[in-house]
Design a protein around this motif. Structure first.
Motif, PDB file in Angstrom:
ATOM      1  N   GLN A  69       0.819  -1.213   0.000  1.00  0.00           N
ATOM      2  CA  GLN A  69       0.000   0.000   0.000  1.00  0.00           C
ATOM      3  C   GLN A  69       0.856   1.266   0.000  1.00  0.00           C
ATOM      4  O   GLN A  69       0.418   2.307  -0.452  1.00  0.00           O
ATOM      5  CB  GLN A  69      -0.947   0.016   1.196  1.00  0.00           C
ATOM      6  N   ASP A  70       2.077   1.171   0.514  1.00  0.00           N
ATOM      7  CA  ASP A  70       2.982   2.331   0.590  1.00  0.00           C
ATOM      8  C   ASP A  70       3.754   2.575  -0.701  1.00  0.00           C
ATOM      9  O   ASP A  70       4.473   3.564  -0.794  1.00  0.00           O
ATOM     10  CB  ASP A  70       3.993   2.134   1.730  1.00  0.00           C
ATOM     11  N   GLN A  71       3.643   1.684  -1.667  1.00  0.00           N
ATOM     12  CA  GLN A  71       4.448   1.781  -2.881  1.00  0.00           C
ATOM     13  C   GLN A  71       3.622   2.312  -4.053  1.00  0.00           C
ATOM     14  O   GLN A  71       2.402   2.337  -3.998  1.00  0.00           O
ATOM     15  CB  GLN A  71       5.037   0.408  -3.225  1.00  0.00           C
ATOM     16  N   PRO A  72       4.292   2.719  -5.136  1.00  0.00           N
ATOM     17  CA  PRO A  72       3.572   3.182  -6.320  1.00  0.00           C
ATOM     18  C   PRO A  72       2.628   2.090  -6.841  1.00  0.00           C
ATOM     19  O   PRO A  72       2.855   0.903  -6.582  1.00  0.00           O
ATOM     20  CB  PRO A  72       4.690   3.458  -7.336  1.00  0.00           C
ATOM     21  N   PRO A  73       1.597   2.465  -7.600  1.00  0.00           N
ATOM     22  CA  PRO A  73       0.614   1.491  -8.097  1.00  0.00           C
ATOM     23  C   PRO A  73       1.228   0.315  -8.863  1.00  0.00           C
ATOM     24  O   PRO A  73       0.723  -0.799  -8.773  1.00  0.00           O
ATOM     25  CB  PRO A  73      -0.283   2.323  -9.011  1.00  0.00           C
ATOM     26  N   ASP A  74       2.328   0.549  -9.580  1.00  0.00           N
ATOM     27  CA  ASP A  74       2.940  -0.550 -10.342  1.00  0.00           C
ATOM     28  C   ASP A  74       3.832  -1.425  -9.467  1.00  0.00           C
ATOM     29  O   ASP A  74       4.353  -2.439  -9.901  1.00  0.00           O
ATOM     30  CB  ASP A  74       3.723  -0.021 -11.536  1.00  0.00           C
ATOM     31  N   GLY A  75       4.011  -1.047  -8.191  1.00  0.00           N
ATOM     32  CA  GLY A  75       4.823  -1.836  -7.269  1.00  0.00           C
ATOM     33  C   GLY A  75       6.301  -1.839  -7.593  1.00  0.00           C
ATOM     34  O   GLY A  75       7.067  -2.600  -7.011  1.00  0.00           O
ATOM     35  N   CYS A  76       6.734  -1.019  -8.538  1.00  0.00           N
ATOM     36  CA  CYS A  76       8.151  -0.908  -8.914  1.00  0.00           C
ATOM     37  C   CYS A  76       8.747  -2.223  -9.414  1.00  0.00           C
ATOM     38  O   CYS A  76       9.953  -2.412  -9.380  1.00  0.00           O
ATOM     39  CB  CYS A  76       8.989  -0.373  -7.756  1.00  0.00           C
ATOM     40  N   GLY A  77       7.917  -3.146  -9.831  1.00  0.00           N
ATOM     41  CA  GLY A  77       8.429  -4.411 -10.342  1.00  0.00           C
ATOM     42  C   GLY A  77       8.952  -5.339  -9.259  1.00  0.00           C
ATOM     43  O   GLY A  77       9.766  -6.224  -9.522  1.00  0.00           O
ATOM     44  N   VAL A  78       8.467  -5.196  -8.036  1.00  0.00           N
ATOM     45  CA  VAL A  78       8.924  -6.026  -6.914  1.00  0.00           C
ATOM     46  C   VAL A  78       8.354  -7.440  -7.035  1.00  0.00           C
ATOM     47  O   VAL A  78       7.170  -7.624  -7.323  1.00  0.00           O
ATOM     48  CB  VAL A  78       8.487  -5.406  -5.563  1.00  0.00           C
ATOM     49  N   ASP A  79       9.189  -8.437  -6.807  1.00  0.00           N
ATOM     50  CA  ASP A  79       8.743  -9.824  -6.715  1.00  0.00           C
ATOM     51  C   ASP A  79       8.343 -10.058  -5.261  1.00  0.00           C
ATOM     52  O   ASP A  79       9.156 -10.436  -4.420  1.00  0.00           O
ATOM     53  CB  ASP A  79       9.869 -10.767  -7.138  1.00  0.00           C
ATOM     54  N   TRP A  80       7.084  -9.782  -4.954  1.00  0.00           N
ATOM     55  CA  TRP A  80       6.592  -9.828  -3.574  1.00  0.00           C
ATOM     56  C   TRP A  80       6.714 -11.208  -2.943  1.00  0.00           C
ATOM     57  O   TRP A  80       6.805 -11.334  -1.724  1.00  0.00           O
ATOM     58  CB  TRP A  80       5.148  -9.331  -3.522  1.00  0.00           C
ATOM     59  N   ALA A  81       6.738 -12.253  -3.750  1.00  0.00           N
ATOM     60  CA  ALA A  81       6.849 -13.617  -3.220  1.00  0.00           C
ATOM     61  C   ALA A  81       8.160 -13.823  -2.452  1.00  0.00           C
ATOM     62  O   ALA A  81       8.218 -14.648  -1.535  1.00  0.00           O
ATOM     63  CB  ALA A  81       6.728 -14.632  -4.350  1.00  0.00           C
ATOM     64  N   LYS A  82       9.194 -13.062  -2.792  1.00  0.00           N
ATOM     65  CA  LYS A  82      10.473 -13.189  -2.080  1.00  0.00           C
ATOM     66  C   LYS A  82      10.327 -12.858  -0.593  1.00  0.00           C
ATOM     67  O   LYS A  82      11.057 -13.380   0.237  1.00  0.00           O
ATOM     68  CB  LYS A  82      11.532 -12.287  -2.709  1.00  0.00           C
ATOM     69  N   LEU A  83       9.381 -11.980  -0.258  1.00  0.00           N
ATOM     70  CA  LEU A  83       9.180 -11.610   1.147  1.00  0.00           C
ATOM     71  C   LEU A  83       8.423 -12.683   1.923  1.00  0.00           C
ATOM     72  O   LEU A  83       8.377 -12.653   3.142  1.00  0.00           O
ATOM     73  CB  LEU A  83       8.436 -10.274   1.238  1.00  0.00           C
ATOM     74  N   SER A  84       7.817 -13.622   1.212  1.00  0.00           N
ATOM     75  CA  SER A  84       7.046 -14.703   1.847  1.00  0.00           C
ATOM     76  C   SER A  84       7.830 -16.003   1.945  1.00  0.00           C
ATOM     77  O   SER A  84       7.300 -17.008   2.407  1.00  0.00           O
ATOM     78  CB  SER A  84       5.755 -14.962   1.057  1.00  0.00           C
ATOM     79  N   ALA A  85       9.072 -16.023   1.526  1.00  0.00           N
ATOM     80  CA  ALA A  85       9.878 -17.244   1.514  1.00  0.00           C
ATOM     81  C   ALA A  85      10.106 -17.772   2.928  1.00  0.00           C
ATOM     82  O   ALA A  85       9.998 -17.043   3.910  1.00  0.00           O
ATOM     83  CB  ALA A  85      11.218 -16.969   0.835  1.00  0.00           C
ATOM     84  N   GLY A  86      10.401 -19.052   3.024  1.00  0.00           N
ATOM     85  CA  GLY A  86      10.808 -19.631   4.299  1.00  0.00           C
ATOM     86  C   GLY A  86       9.718 -20.311   5.100  1.00  0.00           C
ATOM     87  O   GLY A  86      10.004 -20.926   6.117  1.00  0.00           O
ATOM     88  N   GLY A  87       8.476 -20.194   4.710  1.00  0.00           N
ATOM     89  CA  GLY A  87       7.401 -20.896   5.407  1.00  0.00           C
ATOM     90  C   GLY A  87       6.966 -20.241   6.699  1.00  0.00           C
ATOM     91  O   GLY A  87       7.445 -19.173   7.080  1.00  0.00           O
ATOM     92  N   ALA A  88       6.054 -20.909   7.385  1.00  0.00           N
ATOM     93  CA  ALA A  88       5.391 -20.354   8.574  1.00  0.00           C
ATOM     94  C   ALA A  88       6.336 -20.103   9.749  1.00  0.00           C
ATOM     95  O   ALA A  88       6.122 -19.196  10.537  1.00  0.00           O
ATOM     96  CB  ALA A  88       4.258 -21.270   9.004  1.00  0.00           C
ATOM     97  N   ASN A  89       7.374 -20.914   9.909  1.00  0.00           N
ATOM     98  CA  ASN A  89       8.286 -20.766  11.051  1.00  0.00           C
ATOM     99  C   ASN A  89       9.630 -20.192  10.632  1.00  0.00           C
ATOM    100  O   ASN A  89      10.668 -20.510  11.220  1.00  0.00           O
ATOM    101  CB  ASN A  89       8.478 -22.112  11.750  1.00  0.00           C
ATOM    102  N   ALA A  90       9.608 -19.330   9.638  1.00  0.00           N
ATOM    103  CA  ALA A  90      10.836 -18.789   9.053  1.00  0.00           C
ATOM    104  C   ALA A  90      11.673 -18.000  10.057  1.00  0.00           C
ATOM    105  O   ALA A  90      11.151 -17.360  10.963  1.00  0.00           O
ATOM    106  CB  ALA A  90      10.482 -17.878   7.879  1.00  0.00           C
ATOM    107  N   THR A  91      12.981 -18.080   9.863  1.00  0.00           N
ATOM    108  CA  THR A  91      13.942 -17.246  10.577  1.00  0.00           C
ATOM    109  C   THR A  91      14.910 -16.714   9.532  1.00  0.00           C
ATOM    110  O   THR A  91      15.391 -17.461   8.690  1.00  0.00           O
ATOM    111  CB  THR A  91      14.709 -18.057  11.636  1.00  0.00           C
ATOM    112  N   GLY A  92      15.158 -15.407   9.569  1.00  0.00           N
ATOM    113  CA  GLY A  92      16.085 -14.800   8.627  1.00  0.00           C
ATOM    114  C   GLY A  92      15.540 -13.494   8.094  1.00  0.00           C
ATOM    115  O   GLY A  92      14.456 -13.046   8.478  1.00  0.00           O
ATOM    116  N   GLU A  93      16.299 -12.890   7.205  1.00  0.00           N
ATOM    117  CA  GLU A  93      15.883 -11.628   6.600  1.00  0.00           C
ATOM    118  C   GLU A  93      15.534 -11.894   5.138  1.00  0.00           C
ATOM    119  O   GLU A  93      16.339 -12.443   4.389  1.00  0.00           O
ATOM    120  CB  GLU A  93      16.981 -10.572   6.702  1.00  0.00           C
ATOM    121  N   PHE A  94      14.335 -11.513   4.759  1.00  0.00           N
ATOM    122  CA  PHE A  94      13.827 -11.750   3.421  1.00  0.00           C
ATOM    123  C   PHE A  94      13.745 -10.406   2.708  1.00  0.00           C
ATOM    124  O   PHE A  94      13.164  -9.462   3.237  1.00  0.00           O
ATOM    125  CB  PHE A  94      12.480 -12.458   3.493  1.00  0.00           C
ATOM    126  N   LYS A  95      14.361 -10.329   1.512  1.00  0.00           N
ATOM    127  CA  LYS A  95      14.506  -9.053   0.821  1.00  0.00           C
ATOM    128  C   LYS A  95      13.932  -9.134  -0.585  1.00  0.00           C
ATOM    129  O   LYS A  95      13.946 -10.189  -1.214  1.00  0.00           O
ATOM    130  CB  LYS A  95      15.985  -8.672   0.734  1.00  0.00           C
TER     131      LYS A  95
END
Length: 123
Positions: A69-95
């Motif tokens: 919601q904070d980004q431009p309407p086109d999302g700047c071409g971000v692959d949003w799935a990268k932020l969801s990596a690692g599953g429900a019990n994830a540990t780490g930094e997702f970028k």
């Protein structure tokens, strides 16, 4: 808005001048979470960084929705799935990065809990 609704309101806000043009605001919320808003007109950049105590009621899905919601309407071409990596019990930094603008996003997880998130943008 997300932090205020999930964390029960803010308790303090402090401002700091970093140099002649750049500044920073730090908002502290009930329970110790912080949101740092930095503006760098000298380099035409800005960033927002949140730090949360482990176990906060904020989910990764909440954070991704707020970041979108904070980004431009086109999302700047971000692959949003990268932020969801690692599953429900994830540990780490997702970028993820924008491919059509200079945008860097991150979510830091600890045992499935969001402990930090934010973004930086430059023109």
């Amino acid at each position: 808005m997300l932090m205020n609704s999930k964390l029960g309101g803010w308790t303090s806000c402090t401002g700091k001048t970093l140099n002649k043009t750049d500044d920073q605001q730090v908002v502290t919320f009930a329970g110790g979470a912080t949101l740092t808003l930095s503006s760098y007109p000298s380099s035409d950049a800005a960033e927002q960084q949140a730090v949360l105590p482990a176990g906060t009621a904020m989910t990764r899905d909440d954070v991704i929705k707020a970041l979108k919601q904070d980004q431009p309407p086109d999302g700047c071409g971000v692959d949003w799935a990268k932020l969801s990596a690692g599953g429900a019990n994830a540990t780490g930094e997702f970028k993820a990065s924008g491919t059509t603008c200079t945008l860097e996003l991150h979510i830091k997880m600890q045992n499935g809990s969001v402990v930090a998130f934010g973004f930086a943008v430059a023109a």
